[in-house]
Each structure stands twice: as structure tokens, then as C-alpha cells.
Design a protein around this motif. Structure first.
Motif, mmCIF file in Angstrom:
data_model
loop_
_atom_site.group_PDB
_atom_site.id
_atom_site.type_symbol
_atom_site.label_atom_id
_atom_site.label_comp_id
_atom_site.label_asym_id
_atom_site.label_seq_id
_atom_site.Cartn_x
_atom_site.Cartn_y
_atom_site.Cartn_z
ATOM 1 N N LYS A 180 0.907 -1.268 0.146
ATOM 2 C CA LYS A 180 0.077 0.035 0.163
ATOM 3 C C LYS A 180 0.794 1.260 0.148
ATOM 4 O O LYS A 180 0.605 2.187 -0.637
ATOM 5 C CB LYS A 180 -0.944 0.027 1.176
ATOM 6 N N TRP A 181 2.047 1.293 0.848
ATOM 7 C CA TRP A 181 2.783 2.367 0.737
ATOM 8 C C TRP A 181 3.519 2.599 -0.633
ATOM 9 O O TRP A 181 3.849 3.727 -0.897
ATOM 10 C CB TRP A 181 3.840 2.404 1.931
ATOM 11 N N ALA A 182 3.975 1.641 -1.152
ATOM 12 C CA ALA A 182 4.480 1.616 -2.470
ATOM 13 C C ALA A 182 3.601 2.178 -3.415
ATOM 14 O O ALA A 182 4.039 3.004 -4.134
ATOM 15 C CB ALA A 182 5.150 0.166 -2.956
ATOM 16 N N LEU A 183 2.283 1.855 -3.371
ATOM 17 C CA LEU A 183 1.257 2.179 -4.344
ATOM 18 C C LEU A 183 1.229 3.905 -3.896
ATOM 19 O O LEU A 183 0.850 4.613 -4.937
ATOM 20 C CB LEU A 183 -0.003 1.598 -4.090
ATOM 21 N N TYR A 184 1.016 4.009 -2.392
ATOM 22 C CA TYR A 184 1.228 5.631 -2.326
ATOM 23 C C TYR A 184 2.114 6.359 -2.947
ATOM 24 O O TYR A 184 1.842 7.612 -3.493
ATOM 25 C CB TYR A 184 1.256 5.845 -0.816
ATOM 26 N N GLU A 185 3.568 5.792 -3.006
ATOM 27 C CA GLU A 185 4.409 6.292 -3.564
ATOM 28 C C GLU A 185 4.316 6.856 -5.177
ATOM 29 O O GLU A 185 4.595 7.776 -5.592
ATOM 30 C CB GLU A 185 5.895 5.611 -3.389
ATOM 31 N N LEU A 186 3.777 5.737 -5.958
ATOM 32 C CA LEU A 186 3.350 5.696 -7.159
ATOM 33 C C LEU A 186 2.520 6.609 -7.364
ATOM 34 O O LEU A 186 2.602 7.435 -8.556
ATOM 35 C CB LEU A 186 3.050 4.419 -7.839
ATOM 36 N N PHE A 187 1.352 6.721 -6.825
ATOM 37 C CA PHE A 187 0.377 7.655 -6.984
ATOM 38 C C PHE A 187 0.953 9.055 -6.856
ATOM 39 O O PHE A 187 0.603 10.104 -7.478
ATOM 40 C CB PHE A 187 -1.051 7.588 -6.244
ATOM 41 N N ALA A 188 1.661 9.114 -5.936
ATOM 42 C CA ALA A 188 2.255 10.598 -5.487
ATOM 43 C C ALA A 188 3.331 11.056 -6.716
ATOM 44 O O ALA A 188 3.110 12.048 -7.171
ATOM 45 C CB ALA A 188 2.759 10.582 -4.277
ATOM 46 N N PHE A 189 4.026 10.129 -7.096
ATOM 47 C CA PHE A 189 4.800 10.295 -8.196
ATOM 48 C C PHE A 189 3.997 10.955 -9.481
ATOM 49 O O PHE A 189 4.663 11.778 -10.197
ATOM 50 C CB PHE A 189 5.465 8.636 -8.687
ATOM 51 N N VAL A 190 2.843 10.475 -9.679
ATOM 52 C CA VAL A 190 2.208 10.699 -11.020
ATOM 53 C C VAL A 190 1.106 12.000 -10.788
ATOM 54 O O VAL A 190 0.410 12.333 -11.660
ATOM 55 C CB VAL A 190 1.749 9.845 -11.852
ATOM 56 N N GLY A 191 1.105 12.616 -9.526
ATOM 57 C CA GLY A 191 0.494 13.638 -8.974
ATOM 58 C C GLY A 191 -1.116 13.250 -8.537
ATOM 59 O O GLY A 191 -1.798 14.317 -8.700
ATOM 60 N N GLN A 192 -1.557 12.123 -8.419
ATOM 61 C CA GLN A 192 -2.577 11.874 -8.093
ATOM 62 C C GLN A 192 -2.809 11.715 -6.439
ATOM 63 O O GLN A 192 -2.884 10.763 -5.711
ATOM 64 C CB GLN A 192 -3.019 10.410 -8.666
ATOM 65 N N GLU A 193 -2.851 13.046 -5.993
ATOM 66 C CA GLU A 193 -2.812 13.327 -4.462
ATOM 67 C C GLU A 193 -3.942 12.474 -3.559
ATOM 68 O O GLU A 193 -3.722 11.839 -2.603
ATOM 69 C CB GLU A 193 -2.616 14.614 -4.322
ATOM 70 N N SER A 194 -5.126 12.674 -4.159
ATOM 71 C CA SER A 194 -6.108 12.053 -3.421
ATOM 72 C C SER A 194 -6.033 10.400 -3.570
ATOM 73 O O SER A 194 -6.222 9.952 -2.294
ATOM 74 C CB SER A 194 -7.589 12.334 -3.785
ATOM 75 N N ARG A 195 -5.624 9.723 -4.477
ATOM 76 C CA ARG A 195 -5.519 8.238 -4.450
ATOM 77 C C ARG A 195 -4.380 8.185 -3.443
ATOM 78 O O ARG A 195 -4.611 6.885 -2.959
ATOM 79 C CB ARG A 195 -5.264 7.823 -5.868
ATOM 80 N N ALA A 196 -3.165 8.713 -3.760
ATOM 81 C CA ALA A 196 -2.203 8.689 -2.789
ATOM 82 C C ALA A 196 -2.630 8.662 -1.255
ATOM 83 O O ALA A 196 -1.948 7.590 -0.593
ATOM 84 C CB ALA A 196 -1.123 9.497 -3.080
ATOM 85 N N ARG A 197 -2.982 9.579 -0.939
ATOM 86 C CA ARG A 197 -3.527 9.682 0.454
ATOM 87 C C ARG A 197 -4.297 8.612 0.985
ATOM 88 O O ARG A 197 -4.154 8.107 1.869
ATOM 89 C CB ARG A 197 -4.283 11.082 0.516
ATOM 90 N N GLU A 198 -5.264 7.935 -0.067
ATOM 91 C CA GLU A 198 -5.877 6.970 0.316
ATOM 92 C C GLU A 198 -5.095 5.769 0.731
ATOM 93 O O GLU A 198 -5.523 5.023 1.673
ATOM 94 C CB GLU A 198 -6.941 6.441 -0.583
ATOM 95 N N LYS A 199 -4.054 5.410 -0.096
ATOM 96 C CA LYS A 199 -3.137 4.324 -0.043
ATOM 97 C C LYS A 199 -2.282 4.741 1.237
ATOM 98 O O LYS A 199 -2.131 3.661 2.079
ATOM 99 C CB LYS A 199 -2.176 4.176 -1.310
ATOM 100 N N GLN A 200 -1.925 5.893 1.674
ATOM 101 C CA GLN A 200 -0.995 6.152 2.798
ATOM 102 C C GLN A 200 -2.055 5.818 4.232
ATOM 103 O O GLN A 200 -1.643 5.264 5.044
ATOM 104 C CB GLN A 200 -0.749 7.780 2.814
ATOM 105 N N GLU A 201 -3.255 6.377 4.189
ATOM 106 C CA GLU A 201 -4.167 6.000 5.270
ATOM 107 C C GLU A 201 -4.520 4.724 5.357
ATOM 108 O O GLU A 201 -4.593 4.453 6.444
ATOM 109 C CB GLU A 201 -5.513 6.911 4.936
ATOM 110 N N ASP A 202 -4.585 3.911 4.268
ATOM 111 C CA ASP A 202 -5.032 2.295 4.511
ATOM 112 C C ASP A 202 -3.892 1.671 5.033
ATOM 113 O O ASP A 202 -3.586 0.951 5.812
ATOM 114 C CB ASP A 202 -5.102 1.992 3.062
ATOM 115 N N CYS A 203 -2.681 2.217 4.726
ATOM 116 C CA CYS A 203 -1.155 1.698 5.304
ATOM 117 C C CYS A 203 -1.243 1.757 6.683
ATOM 118 O O CYS A 203 -0.959 0.859 7.529
ATOM 119 C CB CYS A 203 -0.021 2.162 4.582
ATOM 120 N N GLN A 204 -1.429 3.290 7.001
ATOM 121 C CA GLN A 204 -1.342 3.461 8.433
ATOM 122 C C GLN A 204 -2.306 2.720 9.282
ATOM 123 O O GLN A 204 -2.284 2.136 10.498
ATOM 124 C CB GLN A 204 -1.421 4.976 8.681
ATOM 125 N N LEU A 205 -3.527 2.605 8.602
ATOM 126 C CA LEU A 205 -4.629 2.059 9.499
ATOM 127 C C LEU A 205 -4.268 0.590 9.625
ATOM 128 O O LEU A 205 -4.723 -0.050 10.697
ATOM 129 C CB LEU A 205 -5.943 2.134 8.588
#
Length: 129
Positions: free
Chosen positions: A67-92
Motif C-alpha cells: 500500500k505504501w509503495a502504491l502511495y509512492e507511485l500515485f504521488a509520483f504521477v500527481g494523483q494526490e487523493s488516491r495517494a492519500r487513500e493508500k497512505q491512510e490504508d497503510c497506516q490503518l
């Protein structure tokens, strides 16, 4: 020596459709490698700060890293809301399985005294002795 169950880019590729991965990495597999490595470092820090043990054989850890790796990938291409979802999922995932993640702002102790308070003068004209 790498562990038998160590996460690889192939594990990350299995998480999302090939076309999506192609878009998120801009066709460069080294982007996926870096995202996975960042995921491992971030999740290890969070798991250890929560008092858990980091092991890529643990399914929760594996899922959190992906999930964190996907967060990094979504952030890399500027998809902030999808990145934030993955980050929150990981932390949860980490917090529900290992406990609260310690943050830099958490004060675990107050530390030694760095000063003291003394009585003030009764009058500004009074000299200190």
C-alpha cells in the motif's frame, strides 16, 4: 542475503493491472523498485515505532508495504487523493495490528530542566544582589 519471502516488484505488479502500473511508473521499472524500497523503509519505521516486529513474512506487513509503495507511485504521477487513500490504508493496517504509530511530535518524556524561575523584584528600581 535476501529472505525467501522478501517483497519484489513482481508482488507490486500483482496488486494493480499492468496498464495502471505502466501509467504510474511512466514505463520505467526503476520507479517501481524505488517505490517498493521506500515502502519497506517507511513501514519498517512505523511498525517498529508501534512496538511491532518488521517481517516481510507477516501478511499485514506485506500488505502495508504494498500500500505504501502504491502511495509512492500515485504521488509520483500527481494523483494526490488516491495517494492519500493508500497512505491512510497503510497506516490503518499498522495501527490496528501493532498499535499507535509514534510521531516525531509525540513527547515521550519532558527531558531535563533547562532553566528555572526566580522571584521577581518588588520594584524595578531595586538592585539585584
Amino acid at each position: 542475503m535476501a529472505g525467501e519471502n522478501e517483497l519484489t516488484v513482481d508482488d507490486l505488479k500483482a496488486e494493480i493491472p499492468a496498464q495502471d502500473l505502466e501509467t504510474l511508473t511512466l514505463g520505467d521499472d526503476t520507479v517501481a523498485v524505488r517505490a517498493l524500497l521506500k515502502g519497506k523503509v517507511a513501514v519498517k519505521g512505523m511498525v517498529l515505532s508501534a512496538g511491532g516486529k518488521y517481517s516481510e513474512e507477516n501478511e499485514v506487513v506485506r500488505e502495508a508495504v504494498l500500500k505504501w509503495a502504491l502511495y509512492e507511485l500515485f504521488a509520483f504521477v500527481g494523483q494526490e487523493s488516491r495517494a492519500r487513500e493508500k497512505q491512510e490504508d497503510c497506516q490503518l493496517l499498522i495501527e490496528t495490528n501493532f498499535g499507535p504509530i509514534a510521531k516525531k511530535t509525540d513527547a515521550s518524556s519532558t527531558g531535563p530542566a533547562v532553566g528555572f524561575v526566580s522571584a521577581g523584584r518588588k520594584s524595578p528600581m531595586e538592585r539585584r544582589r
